[in-house]
Design a protein around this motif. Sequence first.
Motif, PDB file in Angstrom:
ATOM      1  N   ASP A  72     -16.035 -60.825 -25.363  1.00 55.81           N
ATOM      2  CA  ASP A  72     -16.324 -61.165 -26.758  1.00 55.81           C
ATOM      3  C   ASP A  72     -16.328 -59.932 -27.648  1.00 55.81           C
ATOM      4  N   ALA A  73     -16.631 -58.787 -27.047  1.00 56.37           N
ATOM      5  CA  ALA A  73     -16.588 -57.505 -27.754  1.00 56.37           C
ATOM      6  C   ALA A  73     -16.014 -56.469 -26.803  1.00 56.37           C
ATOM      7  N   LEU A  74     -15.403 -55.447 -27.359  1.00 59.57           N
ATOM      8  CA  LEU A  74     -14.804 -54.423 -26.510  1.00 59.57           C
ATOM      9  C   LEU A  74     -15.828 -53.864 -25.532  1.00 59.57           C
ATOM     10  N   PRO A  75     -15.541 -53.900 -24.260  1.00 59.97           N
ATOM     11  CA  PRO A  75     -16.487 -53.357 -23.284  1.00 59.97           C
ATOM     12  C   PRO A  75     -16.435 -51.829 -23.275  1.00 59.97           C
ATOM     13  N   ASP A  76     -17.474 -51.215 -22.745  1.00 58.77           N
ATOM     14  CA  ASP A  76     -17.389 -49.774 -22.528  1.00 58.77           C
ATOM     15  C   ASP A  76     -16.575 -49.543 -21.251  1.00 58.77           C
ATOM     16  N   ALA A  77     -16.277 -48.293 -20.980  1.00 56.44           N
ATOM     17  CA  ALA A  77     -15.399 -47.968 -19.856  1.00 56.44           C
ATOM     18  C   ALA A  77     -15.977 -48.452 -18.532  1.00 56.44           C
ATOM     19  N   SER A  78     -17.273 -48.326 -18.373  1.00 56.25           N
ATOM     20  CA  SER A  78     -17.908 -48.723 -17.120  1.00 56.25           C
ATOM     21  C   SER A  78     -17.825 -50.236 -16.904  1.00 56.25           C
ATOM     22  N   THR A  79     -18.083 -50.993 -17.959  1.00 62.69           N
ATOM     23  CA  THR A  79     -18.034 -52.452 -17.841  1.00 62.69           C
ATOM     24  C   THR A  79     -16.618 -52.926 -17.533  1.00 62.69           C
ATOM     25  N   LEU A  80     -15.640 -52.327 -18.174  1.00 59.44           N
ATOM     26  CA  LEU A  80     -14.246 -52.696 -17.907  1.00 59.44           C
ATOM     27  C   LEU A  80     -13.878 -52.380 -16.467  1.00 59.44           C
ATOM     28  N   ARG A  81     -14.291 -51.222 -16.007  1.00 60.62           N
ATOM     29  CA  ARG A  81     -13.975 -50.820 -14.630  1.00 60.62           C
ATOM     30  C   ARG A  81     -14.628 -51.774 -13.624  1.00 60.62           C
ATOM     31  N   GLN A  82     -15.858 -52.160 -13.888  1.00 59.81           N
ATOM     32  CA  GLN A  82     -16.549 -53.097 -12.995  1.00 59.81           C
ATOM     33  C   GLN A  82     -15.851 -54.458 -12.963  1.00 59.81           C
ATOM     34  N   SER A  83     -15.349 -54.901 -14.111  1.00 61.01           N
ATOM     35  CA  SER A  83     -14.646 -56.182 -14.163  1.00 61.01           C
ATOM     36  C   SER A  83     -13.359 -56.127 -13.349  1.00 61.01           C
ATOM     37  N   LEU A  84     -12.669 -55.005 -13.412  1.00 57.24           N
ATOM     38  CA  LEU A  84     -11.451 -54.848 -12.629  1.00 57.24           C
ATOM     39  C   LEU A  84     -11.763 -54.735 -11.140  1.00 57.24           C
ATOM     40  N   ASP A  85     -12.873 -54.095 -10.815  1.00 62.92           N
ATOM     41  CA  ASP A  85     -13.287 -53.988  -9.415  1.00 62.92           C
ATOM     42  C   ASP A  85     -13.592 -55.359  -8.817  1.00 62.92           C
ATOM     43  N   ALA A  86     -13.940 -56.324  -9.678  1.00 59.43           N
ATOM     44  CA  ALA A  86     -14.300 -57.661  -9.200  1.00 59.43           C
ATOM     45  C   ALA A  86     -13.077 -58.507  -8.848  1.00 59.43           C
ATOM     46  N   ILE A  87     -11.875 -58.028  -9.178  1.00 54.01           N
ATOM     47  CA  ILE A  87     -10.669 -58.754  -8.778  1.00 54.01           C
ATOM     48  C   ILE A  87     -10.607 -58.774  -7.258  1.00 54.01           C
ATOM     49  N   PRO A  88     -10.493 -59.937  -6.640  1.00 57.60           N
ATOM     50  CA  PRO A  88     -10.498 -60.011  -5.170  1.00 57.60           C
ATOM     51  C   PRO A  88      -9.422 -59.125  -4.544  1.00 57.60           C
TER      52      PRO A  88
END
Length: 275
Positions: free
Chosen positions: A223-239
């Motif tokens: 909903d809003a631009l994530p910070d670098a850490s949040t974006l990285r964590q979201s990508l890490d969650a890709i199976p």
Amino acid sequence: MDLNTITEVVRRPLDRPGADWREGDAWLAGGTWLFSVEQPSLRRLVDLTGLGWDPLVAGRTGLEIGATCTIRDLYSFAFPDDWTAGPLFAKSCEAFLSSFKVWNSATVGGNICLSLPAGPMITLTVALEARYELWAPDGSTRTVDALDFVTGDHQNVLGPGEILRRVGIPAHALRKSTAHRRFALTRLGRSTVFLVGTQTPGTSDLLLTVTAGTTRPVRLAFDALPDASTLRQSLDAIPAGLWFADPNGTPDHRRHLTKYFAEEIRRELSAGDVP
């Protein structure tokens, strides 16, 4: 390549071509993949180009792309000035593993239905929130989200005899700001990763589409631009099982590139440095 098992080519199919579908049939549009490898199970080709489907129809609600629209037609289409996502179409066309000469016959629908991880028309239409209209042999029609169409490497939701008729891209997606990153081993090579970020005008949201590095498209919505850490964590969650492996890159290599380019996209959209 000669297809020596073919006994018939239907040049003038029915307006609803699936009604005459039978085992051993294949839809023929551009044929750039169909004629590139052996097809021992095929007996008949049904040529869709004679149906005269409109390649591109722009309107108030968005853009409709006929499945038989060639890459050349898509590349040369003049987009309305307020469709700020327009440049992404050319970039996606340029991501093909082919020369410009192939664009004269290769089709949007063919690339989508081939459903390879690096299919650039898949990247484009998923990033722009498209929906696909599918025709079944029994005459029924269904619509699926582009994100849900491809289910794996060379796999999709099409049933026997079902056909992709058109792609619909909504106007609100065409008016978004976009940023993209792509990596390939050679200039005309197959994409190792292809990422697109879009942002609604006047907001700080982010829709990040990850393709080529994964066996099917992945979409991350914020909903809003994530910070670098949040974006990285979201990508890490890709199976782990979704990351693709082929001669163009290992899963670890693709995961690394995806994180690197996703952060560049985040920064670009954060700075407003977009077309």
